[in-house]
Design an enzyme around this catalytic site. Structure first.
Site, PDB file in Angstrom:
ATOM      1  CG  ASP A  12     -62.130 -23.277   2.003  1.00  0.00           C
ATOM      2  OD1 ASP A  12     -62.520 -23.993   2.937  1.00  0.00           O
ATOM      3  OD2 ASP A  12     -62.448 -23.471   0.813  1.00  0.00           O
ATOM      4  CG  HIS A  40     -63.099 -23.739  11.519  1.00  0.00           C
ATOM      5  ND1 HIS A  40     -64.420 -23.487  11.272  1.00  0.00           N
ATOM      6  CD2 HIS A  40     -62.930 -23.589  12.855  1.00  0.00           C
ATOM      7  CE1 HIS A  40     -65.033 -23.193  12.409  1.00  0.00           C
ATOM      8  NE2 HIS A  40     -64.150 -23.245  13.375  1.00  0.00           N
ATOM      9  CE  LYS A 306     -53.394 -31.700  -5.628  1.00  0.00           C
ATOM     10  NZ  LYS A 306     -52.537 -31.836  -6.845  1.00  0.00           N
TER      11      LYS A 306
END
Length: 428
Positions: A12, A40, A306
């Site tokens: 990420d 992505h 998250k």
């Protein structure tokens, strides 16, 4: 020659944005490892394209794209991703190739992935897998019982019967391990009988494809998946993915020799994030972590989970640099640090009061390290509108210089916002 983009932390980092920019001037874009367990988004002319398994070079109408031998392919997801791209006006079927040696991910791999994770959760040893069947597929590959693309698309009259035999062996081995779980293998086989015709036009000998491109002096960009700290050998095992995510995976996943590699670009988020379980020495379970999460919009593209957040860890990056040999770096999301008065950077680990010389391989040790931090002054101003590296605040440039000096690798790009043009290039 080949240029390579690799993640340097736990994924990420923003590799897709750099790949998107570099794709403007390349002839071939190749994926070398992983599957649809990462993702992505690329924005082209106001349209958002979500990439998981397919190479980002598809957005360049002049670029040929390869899903390499080291990638594991869930065929329904392959076509679903392709369909979503085509529905937004990107016609690319004639520019997309799939290695005949890539292994196939089946629905039962995904089911057993989730069953295995549930087992581990009961013992509080969950890995945090995406449930996409990646691990079980690499497991069958390593045990030499996997099924490859060529097994599916071979037009020999005997090939389909051989495919079914291999498939049923895999199903039966899973049933022995997990019992009779809710799974219609006959329905999946029927789907794959159709897929074999639909997939066949995409399939190539990827070794021949890559070496022809190299011989013709084509500009080749290799798009790494995941990141070094998730590597099966060098990551925080067992909290890793199931493939080689570093420079070694590029060579084995595409069948190319080291001498063909020119540049290795390491993508580094200006702080650190991690999805799922596993050690994270610089994690901030406080207002700092919450600020990084909120300002950085730290939620996974593939899972929506998250991301855990913390300060930049230069111990991790030094280790990552040793293994991957980055020739230059792309620092991303520097703007997320805009409001901090002070910024901390992890520069060493201590265990039992003694500074460690290398990154610990044992998770018990890693879980007990004390991080030594360097405190640097923040710049406390909005940098998202800045278009030249030279115009960055002095403290922002000092932060970047500290990273360069510590790692001994020059920074070539700096991300200052989510937009495609929010990328400053620095002369090196």
């Amino acid at each position: 020659m080949c240029d390579v983009v690799l993640g340097s932390q736990w994924g990420d980092e923003g590799k897709g944005k750099l790949v998107d920019i570099l794709c403007d001037d390349i002839d071939v874009c190749a994926r070398c490892a992983g599957g649809n367990n990462a993702g992505h988004t690329i924005v082209v002319d106001g349209k958002k394209f979500d990439f998981h398994m397919l190479p980002s070079g598809l957005v360049n109408p002049k670029c040929q794209n390869l899903v390499g031998s080291g990638v594991v392919i869930h065929v329904p997801s392959f076509f679903e991703e392709l369909k979503n791209i085509e529905e937004k006006g990107l016609h690319c079927r004639d520019r997309l190739k799939v290695s005949s040696r890539a292994h196939l991910v089946f629905d039962f791999h995904q089911r057993t992935d989730k069953l295995k994770e549930a087992e581990l959760s009961e013992n509080k040893k969950s890995i945090g897998t995406t449930g996409k069947g990646i691990g079980p597929t690499y497991s069958t590959k390593a045990s030499r019982s996997g099924i490859r693309v060529h097994h599916l698309v071979n037009s020999n009259p005997e090939a389909w019967n051989e495919f079914k035999t291999r498939y049923m062996r895999l199903v039966e081995s899973r049933q022995k391990r997990y019992g009779e779980f809710d799974y219609d293998y006959e329905a999946e086989l029927a789907k794959y009988e159709k897929y074999r015709e639909e997939l066949r036009p995409f399939v190539v000998d990827s070794v021949e494809f890559m070496h022809e491109a190299i011989a013709q002096k084509k500009k080749i960009l290799v798009e790494g998946a995941n990141a070094l700290m998730l590597d099966i050998d060098f990551g925080t095992y067992p909290y890793v993915t199931s493939s080689s995510t570093g420079i070694g995976g590029v060579l084995t996943g595409l069948g190319i020799p080291p001498k063909t590699i020119r540049n290795i670009y390491g993508v580094v988020k200006a702080y650190t994030t991690r999805v799922g379980e596993g050690p994270f020495p610089t994690e901030q379970l406080n207002s700092v972590g919450e600020t990084l999460q909120d300002v950085g919009a730290e939620y996974g593209v593939t899972t929506g989970r998250k991301r855990r957040c913390g300060w930049l860890d230069l111990v991790v990056l030094k280790y990552s640099t040793l293994i991957n040999g980055y020739t230059s770096l792309n620092i991303t999301k520097l703007d997320v640090l805009d409001k901090f008065k002070e910024i901390q950077v992890g520069i060493a680990y201590k265990l039992n009061g003694k500074e460690l010389k290398s990154f610990p391989e044992d998770l018990i040790d890693l879980g007990n390290v004390e991080v030594v931090y360097k405190t640097l002054p923040g710049w406390e101003q909005d940098i998202t509108k800045i278009k030249k590296y030279e115009d960055l605040p002095e403290n922002a440039k000092n932060y970047l210089k500290y990273i360069e000096d510590f790692l001994g690798v020059p920074i070539q790009w700096v991300g200052t916002g989510p937009a495609r043009d929010s990328m400053l290039e620095k002369k090196i």
